[in-house]
Design a protein around this motif. Structure first.
Motif, PDB file in Angstrom:
ATOM      1  N   ALA A 101       0.842  -1.197   0.000  1.00  0.00           N
ATOM      2  CA  ALA A 101       0.000   0.000   0.000  1.00  0.00           C
ATOM      3  C   ALA A 101       0.877   1.247   0.000  1.00  0.00           C
ATOM      4  N   GLU A 102       0.547   2.166  -0.888  1.00  0.00           N
ATOM      5  CA  GLU A 102       1.318   3.402  -0.960  1.00  0.00           C
ATOM      6  C   GLU A 102       0.950   4.293   0.223  1.00  0.00           C
ATOM      7  N   GLU A 103       1.941   4.928   0.801  1.00  0.00           N
ATOM      8  CA  GLU A 103       1.686   5.798   1.941  1.00  0.00           C
ATOM      9  C   GLU A 103       0.783   6.957   1.551  1.00  0.00           C
ATOM     10  N   THR A 104      -0.093   7.319   2.470  1.00  0.00           N
ATOM     11  CA  THR A 104      -0.939   8.483   2.249  1.00  0.00           C
ATOM     12  C   THR A 104      -0.196   9.740   2.696  1.00  0.00           C
ATOM     13  N   VAL A 105      -0.694  10.904   2.247  1.00  0.00           N
ATOM     14  CA  VAL A 105      -0.043  12.151   2.658  1.00  0.00           C
ATOM     15  C   VAL A 105      -0.179  12.353   4.164  1.00  0.00           C
ATOM     16  N   GLY A 106      -1.282  11.848   4.738  1.00  0.00           N
ATOM     17  CA  GLY A 106      -1.445  11.945   6.188  1.00  0.00           C
ATOM     18  C   GLY A 106      -0.405  11.132   6.929  1.00  0.00           C
ATOM     19  N   GLU A 107      -0.115   9.925   6.440  1.00  0.00           N
ATOM     20  CA  GLU A 107       0.894   9.081   7.079  1.00  0.00           C
ATOM     21  C   GLU A 107       2.283   9.688   6.941  1.00  0.00           C
ATOM     22  N   ILE A 108       2.561  10.279   5.777  1.00  0.00           N
ATOM     23  CA  ILE A 108       3.861  10.924   5.572  1.00  0.00           C
ATOM     24  C   ILE A 108       4.027  12.096   6.529  1.00  0.00           C
ATOM     25  N   ALA A 109       2.982  12.911   6.649  1.00  0.00           N
ATOM     26  CA  ALA A 109       3.034  14.077   7.531  1.00  0.00           C
ATOM     27  C   ALA A 109       3.142  13.667   8.992  1.00  0.00           C
ATOM     28  N   ALA A 110       2.493  12.549   9.347  1.00  0.00           N
ATOM     29  CA  ALA A 110       2.529  12.096  10.743  1.00  0.00           C
ATOM     30  C   ALA A 110       3.932  11.690  11.160  1.00  0.00           C
ATOM     31  N   LYS A 111       4.710  11.172  10.212  1.00  0.00           N
ATOM     32  CA  LYS A 111       6.059  10.704  10.528  1.00  0.00           C
ATOM     33  C   LYS A 111       7.078  11.839  10.560  1.00  0.00           C
ATOM     34  N   ASP A 112       6.815  12.919   9.820  1.00  0.00           N
ATOM     35  CA  ASP A 112       7.812  13.992   9.708  1.00  0.00           C
ATOM     36  C   ASP A 112       7.104  15.318   9.473  1.00  0.00           C
TER      37      ASP A 112
END
Length: 317
Positions: free
Chosen positions: A80-91
């Motif tokens: 599954a490709e990361e969502t923009v929310g998941e990317i933002a949550a990590k960094d």
């Protein structure tokens, strides 16, 4: 979908063996597999598959002679490709890049980066360059690692920082919008629509944060404290989806206000109150986006995952 789980190629005419195996492989859905049964090592097929289809399969020997060979050929499930929310949550540095580029990572946080890029007409190269620059430059200010916080602690942070901000700033913005509309509405009639829209938005947000504080946040804290699902008065999935829907509604209303004011463009006759109003709305919008991001992309997904684990360990699933 393939017709058989085991393909006995010893029963197939030699010239048709490889074409038949290829047909079966091409018919696989991602995550599916079948077993090749043969009377010799089918290793040459491995290299042919690799050359003609690429590295899109796994090859596992289940039996390796001397009389029988069995290989499980699998087409792996796509990651599954990361969502923009998941990317933002990590960094959060990447969240700042998204904000700069106009990529909605809170209400629109469930979209993949490719989807978000396509919607805004950006290029992948442009976004990649901005993200790499943010990682290389670091951040000029300390940022919290929200993703590592305990759920109860994060819920308390949201309450103390963002919920209180809504209650303190909301009435100020409402009153200021009414004042500016009364003074400048004759020349700029959109200000009446702005004042009305802000009043409706604030009323919804006051109700929204109250529901989170009285219902959802206490339920999440109870879930975190106890591994006994029986102590939960109700499941959190329904309330979470309700809060997410209200987040979407608030995001849509903010977009409508931006459109109404042409992205808060000040007219030449704007007074100090007019200017201050637009500054306060933009500040409020930024805070609300961070507020929604913390809930949609960190607090809620982690709470739902924990509830599922609790129920599974208790044998309720």
């Amino acid at each position: 979908m393939i017709k058989t789980a085991v393909l006995d190629v010893t029963q197939i005419e030699p010239r048709l063996k490889h074409p038949t195996i290829f047909e079966h492989f091409d018919a696989l859905e991602q995550g599916e597999s079948f077993i090749i049964h043969n009377d010799h090592d089918p290793r040459p097929l491995y290299y042919q598959l690799l050359g003609e289809r690429g590295n899109i399969f796994t090859w596992d020997y289940l039996e390796s002679g001397p009389e029988t060979w069995q290989v499980q050929l699998t087409k792996p499930a796509a990651e599954a490709e990361e969502t923009v929310g998941e990317i933002a949550a990590k960094d959060m540095r990447k969240a700042e890049v998204f904000k700069k580029l106009g990529i909605d990572f809170c209400c629109g946080g469930k979209k993949t980066l490719k989807e978000a890029i396509a919607e805004l007409g950006l290029t992948e190269a442009q976004v990649k360059e901005e993200l790499e620059r943010s990682a290389a430059a670091g951040s000029g200010q300390a940022t919290h690692d929200f993703d590592s916080w305990d759920l109860g602690f994060l819920a308390d942070y949201i309450y103390n920082v963002h919920h209180k901000y809504v209650r303190e700033s909301g009435p100020v913005i409402e009153q200021l919008a009414e004042k500016v509309a009364s003074r400048h509405g004759a020349v700029h009639p959109e200000l009446f629509g702005l004042a009305k829209g802000l009043k409706e938005l604030m009323a919804e947000l006051y109700s929204h944060v109250q529901k989170e504080e009285r219902v959802l946040f206490p339920a999440i804290k109870t879930l975190e404290r106890s591994d006994d699902p029986a102590q939960m008065a109700f499941g959190i999935e329904g309330p979470v989806h309700m809060m997410e829907a209200e987040h979407d509604s608030a995001g849509d209303e903010l977009k409508a206000l931006r459109k109404l004011t042409k992205d808060y463009e000040l007219p030449v006759d704007a007074c100090n109150s007019y200017t201050y109003l637009f500054d306060k709305i933009k500040e409020f919008e930024n805070d609300l986006f961070q507020h929604i991001h913390l809930e949609n992309n960190i607090l809620f997904p982690k709470a739902l995952k924990l509830e599922k684990e609790r129920l599974s360990s208790a044998g309720a699933l």
